[in-house]
Design a protein around this motif. Structure first.
Motif, PDB file in Angstrom:
ATOM      1  N   LEU A 164       0.875  -1.171   0.000  1.00 61.96           N
ATOM      2  CA  LEU A 164       0.000   0.000   0.000  1.00 61.96           C
ATOM      3  C   LEU A 164       0.913   1.222   0.000  1.00 61.96           C
ATOM      4  O   LEU A 164       1.720   1.418   0.925  1.00 61.96           O
ATOM      5  CB  LEU A 164      -0.900  -0.016   1.248  1.00 61.96           C
ATOM      6  N   ASP A 165       0.812   2.026  -1.039  1.00 62.32           N
ATOM      7  CA  ASP A 165       1.730   3.163  -1.213  1.00 62.32           C
ATOM      8  C   ASP A 165       0.911   4.426  -1.418  1.00 62.32           C
ATOM      9  O   ASP A 165       0.097   4.509  -2.341  1.00 62.32           O
ATOM     10  CB  ASP A 165       2.640   2.912  -2.420  1.00 62.32           C
ATOM     11  N   LEU A 166       1.077   5.408  -0.511  1.00 61.35           N
ATOM     12  CA  LEU A 166       0.373   6.678  -0.594  1.00 61.35           C
ATOM     13  C   LEU A 166       1.374   7.781  -0.924  1.00 61.35           C
ATOM     14  O   LEU A 166       2.372   7.957  -0.224  1.00 61.35           O
ATOM     15  CB  LEU A 166      -0.316   6.986   0.744  1.00 61.35           C
ATOM     16  N   ARG A 167       1.073   8.522  -1.996  1.00 64.13           N
ATOM     17  CA  ARG A 167       1.979   9.606  -2.417  1.00 64.13           C
ATOM     18  C   ARG A 167       1.186  10.890  -2.561  1.00 64.13           C
ATOM     19  O   ARG A 167       0.054  10.893  -3.050  1.00 64.13           O
ATOM     20  CB  ARG A 167       2.654   9.268  -3.736  1.00 64.13           C
ATOM     21  N   ASP A 168       1.819  11.988  -2.066  1.00 61.34           N
ATOM     22  CA  ASP A 168       1.165  13.297  -2.121  1.00 61.34           C
ATOM     23  C   ASP A 168       2.223  14.323  -2.517  1.00 61.34           C
ATOM     24  O   ASP A 168       3.102  14.684  -1.728  1.00 61.34           O
ATOM     25  CB  ASP A 168       0.569  13.651  -0.757  1.00 61.34           C
ATOM     26  N   PRO A 169       2.198  14.817  -3.768  1.00 61.70           N
ATOM     27  CA  PRO A 169       3.207  15.788  -4.217  1.00 61.70           C
ATOM     28  C   PRO A 169       3.219  17.076  -3.385  1.00 61.70           C
ATOM     29  O   PRO A 169       4.238  17.774  -3.326  1.00 61.70           O
ATOM     30  CB  PRO A 169       2.808  16.078  -5.669  1.00 61.70           C
ATOM     31  N   ASP A 170       2.105  17.384  -2.726  1.00 61.87           N
ATOM     32  CA  ASP A 170       2.008  18.623  -1.961  1.00 61.87           C
ATOM     33  C   ASP A 170       2.480  18.474  -0.523  1.00 61.87           C
ATOM     34  O   ASP A 170       2.430  19.451   0.249  1.00 61.87           O
ATOM     35  CB  ASP A 170       0.563  19.133  -1.954  1.00 61.87           C
ATOM     36  N   SER A 171       2.900  17.273  -0.146  1.00 64.11           N
ATOM     37  CA  SER A 171       3.303  17.080   1.248  1.00 64.11           C
ATOM     38  C   SER A 171       4.465  16.090   1.320  1.00 64.11           C
ATOM     39  O   SER A 171       4.438  15.044   0.643  1.00 64.11           O
ATOM     40  CB  SER A 171       2.119  16.571   2.087  1.00 64.11           C
ATOM     41  N   VAL A 172       5.452  16.428   2.145  1.00 66.94           N
ATOM     42  CA  VAL A 172       6.575  15.512   2.349  1.00 66.94           C
ATOM     43  C   VAL A 172       6.150  14.339   3.218  1.00 66.94           C
ATOM     44  O   VAL A 172       6.557  13.199   3.002  1.00 66.94           O
ATOM     45  CB  VAL A 172       7.761  16.264   3.003  1.00 66.94           C
ATOM     46  N   HIS A 173       5.291  14.617   4.195  1.00 71.46           N
ATOM     47  CA  HIS A 173       4.802  13.559   5.100  1.00 71.46           C
ATOM     48  C   HIS A 173       3.380  13.179   4.677  1.00 71.46           C
ATOM     49  O   HIS A 173       2.392  13.624   5.264  1.00 71.46           O
ATOM     50  CB  HIS A 173       4.829  14.053   6.544  1.00 71.46           C
ATOM     51  N   ALA A 174       3.313  12.382   3.643  1.00 74.04           N
ATOM     52  CA  ALA A 174       2.014  12.044   3.048  1.00 74.04           C
ATOM     53  C   ALA A 174       1.134  11.256   4.003  1.00 74.04           C
ATOM     54  O   ALA A 174      -0.058  11.549   4.163  1.00 74.04           O
ATOM     55  CB  ALA A 174       2.226  11.267   1.756  1.00 74.04           C
ATOM     56  N   MET A 175       1.699  10.224   4.660  1.00 68.88           N
ATOM     57  CA  MET A 175       0.876   9.384   5.520  1.00 68.88           C
ATOM     58  C   MET A 175       0.445  10.107   6.797  1.00 68.88           C
ATOM     59  O   MET A 175      -0.738  10.008   7.183  1.00 68.88           O
ATOM     60  CB  MET A 175       1.599   8.085   5.854  1.00 68.88           C
ATOM     61  N   PRO A 176       1.318  10.830   7.518  1.00 71.75           N
ATOM     62  CA  PRO A 176       0.827  11.583   8.675  1.00 71.75           C
ATOM     63  C   PRO A 176      -0.270  12.577   8.310  1.00 71.75           C
ATOM     64  O   PRO A 176      -1.235  12.763   9.060  1.00 71.75           O
ATOM     65  CB  PRO A 176       2.087  12.293   9.179  1.00 71.75           C
ATOM     66  N   THR A 205      -4.174  12.601   9.703  1.00 77.08           N
ATOM     67  CA  THR A 205      -4.809  13.800  10.240  1.00 77.08           C
ATOM     68  C   THR A 205      -6.131  14.069   9.539  1.00 77.08           C
ATOM     69  O   THR A 205      -7.133  14.427  10.175  1.00 77.08           O
ATOM     70  CB  THR A 205      -3.876  15.000  10.090  1.00 77.08           C
ATOM     71  N   LYS A 206      -6.160  13.889   8.218  1.00 71.30           N
ATOM     72  CA  LYS A 206      -7.396  14.070   7.463  1.00 71.30           C
ATOM     73  C   LYS A 206      -8.462  13.055   7.901  1.00 71.30           C
ATOM     74  O   LYS A 206      -9.653  13.386   8.004  1.00 71.30           O
ATOM     75  CB  LYS A 206      -7.138  13.916   5.963  1.00 71.30           C
ATOM     76  N   TYR A 207      -8.041  11.813   8.160  1.00 69.15           N
ATOM     77  CA  TYR A 207      -9.002  10.783   8.579  1.00 69.15           C
ATOM     78  C   TYR A 207      -9.640  11.156   9.923  1.00 69.15           C
ATOM     79  O   TYR A 207     -10.857  11.065  10.099  1.00 69.15           O
ATOM     80  CB  TYR A 207      -8.318   9.417   8.680  1.00 69.15           C
TER      81      TYR A 207
END
Length: 468
Positions: free
Chosen positions: A82-94, A98-100
């Motif tokens: 399971l791989d989560l990537r977010d170009p707008d954030s360095v800490h994608a999973m944290p 927080t969003k959850y």
């Protein structure tokens, strides 16, 4: 996150902390809710089940257009990624965790705010610090918030607790001409904050009150009955009785208030000689069980003749939910009256049977309903010949066949079935054997008619012979 045979072997610490706090069930489908709120189209089984499945490599974009995050799900054999990537954030999973939490908090707040049941919170001083819309509506009905900041619903601590649940029932009054409302209050305490949940049970309270009033009305009605009433519940214990039962059975009040079982109840009746003494006591209890079974089917009815010359009619009737009701009625006066009536009837019949006159009684419909022995002898009827329930026409034709022609028989037929006011009348006819027959026809009470017949010996003709 990397999983082997459904078990997490490597993963971001923020995600693992979230799963632990949310009590994740350690199943792959159980991961679905932690990502479906943000990414659309996720398969229900998420990573293909717990242990095995087909290989795949899928990517899912975020639901919102301004969210550039992407979730990739990969499965190869027994290993899932399971791989989560977010170009707008360095800490994608944290950031995702927080969003959850914010999403869950938003849903919780929405659910509480839109709940149809009043919910409010108070601080350690008892002042309202949060409330939902349903509670604010109650405040409006009560004329607005209280000046002291306390809840408009009475303090649950001041009301008695319901015996079968962790709730308290309180009354809410607006102080106007509106009827009172009732709420069941549940209280929870967390870190000094008290959360109250209220459920409107006004309809339940009104139903209970109506039921109580109905029961009181029935109880008063039962108290006025002269018939003894004993109701046994589904466990076959005495649940209800009325004062008449005490008068008829002379049983002790304390004994009945102790809710005896039905076998004990009938044992007591036997000891007090309120029921007939059974010939075989060993089989008597079995008969009582049969008695109860018969009452359950609504078939039980018996008459008890007691040594005290009193007679009781005992009736068993089934009630809802397996209950059985027994009615004990004193019919001594009725039995005595019936006995005296039968004695008088037997005496009257014996008197009529002893008369020499032949008697016949016709009903208002013209049917022969009674004859005595003199009547049968007069008209030549055999002992085994049917003489009742024949019409006045058939009876009068038989009389006419044994007499000389005479018009009185037609008059008598009209007299029996006539509707006009009738008066007694007499007639005399000659029978075929020369005897004279005196007839008397008399109207009786209720439209019946009596015909009485008495014979006179035939006159002999004497010839005088002169001498030369």
């Amino acid at each position: 996150m990397r999983l082997v045979k459904g078990r997490v072997v490597e993963g971001d610490s923020s995600l693992r902390n979230l799963l632990r706090q949310e009590a994740w069930d350690n199943s792959l489908p159980g991961l679905h809710k932690f990502f479906s709120f943000r990414f659309a189209g996720l398969p229900l089984e998420f990573l293909g089940g717990d242990a095995s499945g087909s290989d795949f490599d899928l990517s899912f974009k975020a639901r919102k257009a301004d969210d550039s995050a992407e979730l990739r799900l990969v499965r190869k054999g027994n290993t899932a990624f399971l791989d989560l990537r977010d170009p707008d954030s360095v800490h994608a999973m944290p950031k995702h965790c927080t969003k959850y939490r914010a999403h869950v908090q938003q849903l919780t707040s929405w659910a509480f705010s839109n709940s149809p049941h009043p919910v409010w919170m108070t601080d350690s001083d008892g002042l309202v610090c949060w409330a939902n819309r349903a509670y604010r509506k109650l405040e409006t009905e009560a004329g607005g918030p209280r000046p002291d900041g306390r809840p408009v619903i009475p303090d649950a601590q001041s009301t008695p607790s319901l015996p079968d649940r962790e709730q308290r029932r309180v009354r809410f009054s607006t102080g106007e001409d509106q009827p009172d409302r009732w709420f069941d209050i549940t209280e929870e305490v967390n870190k000094g904050v008290h959360t109250f949940h209220a459920i409107d049970v006004t309809a339940v309270v009104q139903a209970e009150s109506a039921q109580q009033n109905f029961v009181q009305t029935l109880t008063k009605t039962f108290a006025q009955l002269a018939t003894g009433l004993a109701i046994f519940d589904r466990n076959r214990r005495l649940a209800l009785f009325n004062p008449a039962l005490l008068d008829l059975t002379s049983l002790d009040t304390e004994y009945l208030l102790g809710r005896p079982g039905y076998l004990s109840f009938f044992d007591k009746l036997r000891d007090e000689k309120i029921m007939p003494e059974p010939r075989n006591y060993a089989s008597w209890r079995d008969q009582i069980l049969d008695l109860i079974a018969a009452a359950e089917d609504g078939r039980y009815q018996e008459t008890w003749t007691l040594p005290t010359d009193r007679t009781y009619r005992v009736t068993g009737r089934p009630h809802p939910n397996g209950a059985v009701a027994f009615l004990i009625e004193d019919i001594s006066a009725e039995v005595t009256l019936t006995r005296r009536f039968r004695e008088q009837l037997d005496l009257s019949q014996a008197v009529m049977e002893s008369l020499d006159d032949g008697l016949a009684v016709f009903s208002p419909q013209g049917q022969l309903s009674y004859v005595n022995e003199s009547y049968r002898a007069l008209w030549g009827l055999a002992q085994d010949a049917p003489s009742l329930d024949i019409s006045v026409s058939d009876a009068s034709r038989h009389w006419q066949s044994l007499c000389d022609p005479d018009p009185i028989w037609g008059d008598f037929r009209d007299f029996v079935v006539g509707f006009e006011e009738r008066s007694e009348w007499d007639a005399t006819v000659r029978m075929s054997d020369g005897r004279l027959l005196d007839c008397r026809f008399k109207p009786l009470h209720g439209g019946a008619t009596l015909a009485a017949f008495r014979t006179t010996p035939a006159l002999r003709e004497v010839a005088f012979q002169g001498t030369a």
